[in-house]
Design an enzyme around this catalytic site. Structure first.
Site, PDB file in Angstrom:
ATOM      1  N   GLY A   1       8.062  39.021 -44.203  1.00  0.00           N
ATOM      2  CA  GLY A   1       6.870  40.034 -44.218  1.00  0.00           C
ATOM      3  C   GLY A   1       7.086  41.125 -45.114  1.00  0.00           C
ATOM      4  O   GLY A   1       7.036  42.442 -44.759  1.00  0.00           O
ATOM      5  N   SER A   2       7.456  40.424 -46.479  1.00  0.00           N
ATOM      6  CA  SER A   2       7.951  41.767 -47.196  1.00  0.00           C
ATOM      7  C   SER A   2       6.732  41.994 -48.539  1.00  0.00           C
ATOM      8  O   SER A   2       7.136  42.278 -49.629  1.00  0.00           O
ATOM      9  CB  SER A   2       9.256  41.325 -47.948  1.00  0.00           C
ATOM     10  OG  SER A   2       9.235  40.022 -48.177  1.00  0.00           O
TER      11      SER A   2
ATOM     12  N   ILE B   1       6.222  47.747 -43.983  1.00  0.00           N
ATOM     13  CA  ILE B   1       7.508  48.407 -43.667  1.00  0.00           C
ATOM     14  C   ILE B   1       8.515  47.212 -44.599  1.00  0.00           C
ATOM     15  O   ILE B   1       9.529  47.472 -45.099  1.00  0.00           O
ATOM     16  CB  ILE B   1       7.743  48.218 -42.263  1.00  0.00           C
ATOM     17  CG1 ILE B   1       7.243  49.365 -41.426  1.00  0.00           C
ATOM     18  CG2 ILE B   1       9.610  48.510 -41.897  1.00  0.00           C
ATOM     19  CD1 ILE B   1       7.320  49.154 -39.983  1.00  0.00           C
ATOM     20  N   GLY B   2       8.055  45.887 -44.485  1.00  0.00           N
ATOM     21  CA  GLY B   2       9.055  44.901 -45.054  1.00  0.00           C
ATOM     22  C   GLY B   2       9.169  45.147 -46.569  1.00  0.00           C
ATOM     23  O   GLY B   2      10.211  45.218 -47.298  1.00  0.00           O
TER      24      GLY B   2
ATOM     25  N   TYR C   1       2.243  41.297 -27.415  1.00  0.00           N
ATOM     26  CA  TYR C   1       2.816  41.987 -28.551  1.00  0.00           C
ATOM     27  C   TYR C   1       4.105  42.766 -27.740  1.00  0.00           C
ATOM     28  O   TYR C   1       5.276  42.431 -28.230  1.00  0.00           O
ATOM     29  CB  TYR C   1       2.008  42.910 -29.395  1.00  0.00           C
ATOM     30  CG  TYR C   1       2.711  43.585 -30.139  1.00  0.00           C
ATOM     31  CD1 TYR C   1       3.167  42.960 -31.389  1.00  0.00           C
ATOM     32  CD2 TYR C   1       2.965  44.933 -30.200  1.00  0.00           C
ATOM     33  CE1 TYR C   1       3.813  43.823 -32.607  1.00  0.00           C
ATOM     34  CE2 TYR C   1       3.624  45.666 -31.136  1.00  0.00           C
ATOM     35  CZ  TYR C   1       4.140  45.092 -32.297  1.00  0.00           C
ATOM     36  OH  TYR C   1       4.693  45.690 -33.341  1.00  0.00           O
TER      37      TYR C   1
HETATM   38  N1  LIG Z   1       3.221  49.740 -38.153  1.00  0.00           N
HETATM   39  C1  LIG Z   1       3.676  50.186 -37.171  1.00  0.00           C
HETATM   40  O1  LIG Z   1       3.185  51.063 -36.537  1.00  0.00           O
HETATM   41  C2  LIG Z   1       4.729  49.419 -36.421  1.00  0.00           C
HETATM   42  C3  LIG Z   1       5.361  49.925 -35.181  1.00  0.00           C
HETATM   43  C4  LIG Z   1       6.350  49.427 -34.718  1.00  0.00           C
HETATM   44  C5  LIG Z   1       6.733  47.722 -34.894  1.00  0.00           C
HETATM   45  N2  LIG Z   1       6.324  47.698 -36.080  1.00  0.00           N
HETATM   46  C6  LIG Z   1       6.737  46.166 -36.621  1.00  0.00           C
HETATM   47  O2  LIG Z   1       7.196  46.325 -37.990  1.00  0.00           O
HETATM   48  C7  LIG Z   1       7.155  45.262 -38.507  1.00  0.00           C
HETATM   49  C8  LIG Z   1       6.287  45.109 -39.812  1.00  0.00           C
HETATM   50  O3  LIG Z   1       5.109  45.843 -39.345  1.00  0.00           O
HETATM   51  P1  LIG Z   1       4.052  46.443 -40.439  1.00  0.00           P
HETATM   52  O4  LIG Z   1       3.444  47.680 -39.977  1.00  0.00           O
HETATM   53  O5  LIG Z   1       4.811  46.753 -41.826  1.00  0.00           O
HETATM   54  O6  LIG Z   1       3.250  45.159 -40.801  1.00  0.00           O
HETATM   55  P2  LIG Z   1       2.003  45.097 -42.075  1.00  0.00           P
HETATM   56  O7  LIG Z   1       1.711  46.025 -42.992  1.00  0.00           O
HETATM   57  O8  LIG Z   1       0.864  44.184 -41.485  1.00  0.00           O
HETATM   58  O9  LIG Z   1       2.868  43.709 -42.985  1.00  0.00           O
HETATM   59  C9  LIG Z   1       3.164  42.575 -42.229  1.00  0.00           C
HETATM   60  C10 LIG Z   1       3.901  41.742 -43.544  1.00  0.00           C
HETATM   61  O10 LIG Z   1       4.107  40.544 -42.846  1.00  0.00           O
HETATM   62  C11 LIG Z   1       3.516  39.586 -43.468  1.00  0.00           C
HETATM   63  N3  LIG Z   1       2.932  38.469 -42.567  1.00  0.00           N
HETATM   64  C12 LIG Z   1       1.920  38.595 -41.687  1.00  0.00           C
HETATM   65  N4  LIG Z   1       1.855  37.647 -41.190  1.00  0.00           N
HETATM   66  C13 LIG Z   1       2.878  36.653 -41.533  1.00  0.00           C
HETATM   67  C14 LIG Z   1       2.879  35.355 -41.435  1.00  0.00           C
HETATM   68  N5  LIG Z   1       2.308  34.565 -40.489  1.00  0.00           N
HETATM   69  N6  LIG Z   1       3.807  34.693 -42.024  1.00  0.00           N
HETATM   70  C15 LIG Z   1       4.480  35.059 -43.108  1.00  0.00           C
HETATM   71  N7  LIG Z   1       4.201  36.718 -43.450  1.00  0.00           N
HETATM   72  C16 LIG Z   1       3.347  37.243 -42.779  1.00  0.00           C
HETATM   73  C17 LIG Z   1       2.218  40.189 -44.197  1.00  0.00           C
HETATM   74  O11 LIG Z   1       1.916  39.465 -45.272  1.00  0.00           O
HETATM   75  P3  LIG Z   1       0.346  39.786 -46.064  1.00  0.00           P
HETATM   76  O12 LIG Z   1       0.707  40.789 -47.007  1.00  0.00           O
HETATM   77  O13 LIG Z   1      -0.141  38.536 -46.596  1.00  0.00           O
HETATM   78  O14 LIG Z   1      -0.508  40.280 -44.710  1.00  0.00           O
HETATM   79  C18 LIG Z   1       2.976  41.381 -44.543  1.00  0.00           C
HETATM   80  O15 LIG Z   1       3.676  41.337 -45.844  1.00  0.00           O
HETATM   81  C19 LIG Z   1       6.597  44.093 -37.456  1.00  0.00           C
HETATM   82  O16 LIG Z   1       7.475  43.333 -36.924  1.00  0.00           O
HETATM   83  C20 LIG Z   1       5.893  45.059 -36.627  1.00  0.00           C
HETATM   84  O17 LIG Z   1       5.729  44.603 -35.359  1.00  0.00           O
HETATM   85  C21 LIG Z   1       5.343  48.228 -36.844  1.00  0.00           C
END
Ligand SMILES: NC(=O)c1ccc[n+]([C@@H]2O[C@H](COP(=O)([O-])OP(=O)(O)OC[C@H]3O[C@@H](n4cnc5c(N)ncnc54)[C@H](OP(=O)(O)O)[C@@H]3O)[C@@H](O)[C@H]2O)c1
Length: 317
Positions: free
Chosen positions: A60-61, A65-66, A204
């Site tokens: 998810g990079s 965050i990734g 979730y």
């Molecule tokens: N943001 C928060 O407030 C928060 C809080 C607590 C925990 N987290 C955790 O932190 C982690 C990252 O979250 P984030 O907020 O950075 O999310 P994000 O901005 O939505 O980014 C998610 C990343 O994962 C990729 N992705 C999504 N679905 C996928 C799939 N089916 N297969 C492969 N890649 C996929 C996305 O690709 P695309 O670019 O194509 O969409 C994107 O690169 C997650 O595990 C989340 O649960 C986040």
């Protein structure tokens, strides 16, 4: 005789207090060291390569965050494998990293909602590349806070495949080689939502509780083999995942952007086995844990009601 027993009990009591005081002081020191490290970044550079190896794989990079975590690792001289679902975003992220840092990169297109098929693609593409740091970051949550009956069945199943299935199988894929090399790090990203059951984000939050338990048990299994297994549990970070409400989608003191978050989170690697990854999140986690679980669940449910209303109001307007 009674006197001797009393003295022994007093000494025992003092030893227990001393033990806890030292434990708290030590953890506090580690916390301060981890959160001050970003201010002294140059001295941190390269140390992760020596400690864990020269390649990292981040799922998810291509966003949030990734992407920021991958960039932070590249800044520290680590070669990067980007794994995500969208080829254009993968190529764009790869270009950005290669333009700014002298590291090697590789991209793997894999959609983890496909379950084991996606994991098999990663296995085939990685071949013999020795992954020293695995960051299980990919995660999915509901489109907006919903009651279970409202969430499409397919979305629920995707959440389980992505948040539970991918994390489990990728750990399985890399941990044995790390054990044989006697070094390596696995970072499993859960969420502050694992701290209690969370109404309106029920599935979730439950998957993130799985990630926490799974990771802590792995720490037990592999810490003695020289591996770092970190449970990283962010509170809110301003990424597209939180698009449904401006309260958590806009950057603030307690809602950092992904870049600020990742800078701190990377500096906790190898220092804290359990971390929220960001200093204001550490404060939030501390206070969140104080009340009993039912109160935390009530507050979490209440907040999700607010976020749900934000989303539905925006939808109408
Ligand atoms: N943001 C928060 O407030 C928060 C809080 C607590 C925990 N987290 C955790 O932190 C982690 C990252 O979250 P984030 O907020 O950075 O999310 P994000 O901005 O939505 O980014 C998610 C990343 O994962 C990729 N992705 C999504 N679905 C996928 C799939 N089916 N297969 C492969 N890649 C996929 C996305 O690709 P695309 O670019 O194509 O969409 C994107 O690169 C997650 O595990 C989340 O649960 C986040």
């Amino acid at each position: 005789m009674i006197n001797i027993i009393s003295y022994l009990l007093i000494i025992l009591g003092l030893l227990v207090v001393l033990y806890y005081a030292l434990d708290i002081a030590w953890n506090l020191l580690k916390l301060v060291r981890a959160y001050l490290a970003p201010l002294f970044l140059p001295s941190e550079e390269k140390s992760l390569v020596h400690k864990y190896g020269s390649w990292a794989l981040i799922t998810g990079s291509t966003d949030g965050i990734g992407k920021a975590y991958a960039t932070e690792l590249a800044k520290r001289g680590i070669n990067i494998v980007l794994v995500s679902r969208n080829i254009d975003k993968l190529q764009k992220t790869q270009k950005e990293i290669e333009a700014n840092y002298s590291v090697k990169t590789k991209i793997i297109q894999a959609d983890f909602s496909l379950g084991k098929k996606a994991v098999d693609i990663v296995k085939e593409e990685i071949g013999e590349i020795p992954i020293g740091i695995l960051v299980n970051n990919v995660g999915k949550q509901y489109e907006y806070p919903m009651y279970l009956g409202e969430v499409p069945e397919e979305e629920l199943w995707d959440i389980i495949k992505i948040n539970v299935g991918a994390v489990t199988l990728l750990c399985k894929m890399f941990v044995e080689n790390m054990r044989i090399r006697g070094k390596g790090a696995i970072v499993n990203v859960s969420s502050g939502s694992e701290l209690q059951p969370l109404p309106l984000m029920t599935v979730y939050a439950a998957t993130k509780t799985y990630v926490k338990n799974f990771t802590q048990a792995l720490q037990y299994e592999y810490a003695s083999k020289g591996l770092t297994i970190q449970h990283l549990a962010p509170m809110f970070v301003a990424t597209k995942m939180n698009h449904f409400s401006d309260r958590i989608h806009k950057k603030s003191l307690f809602v950092p952007d992904a870049e600020s978050y990742a800078k701190y989170a990377v500096s906790t690697l190898g220092v804290l086995d359990d971390s929220s990854g960001y200093w204001t999140h550490g404060i939030q986690t501390f206070f969140t844990k104080l009340p009993p679980e039912w109160i935390r669940m009530y507050i979490g449910g209440y907040l999700n009601q607010l976020f749900r209303e934000d989303y539905l109001r925006n939808l109408k307007s």
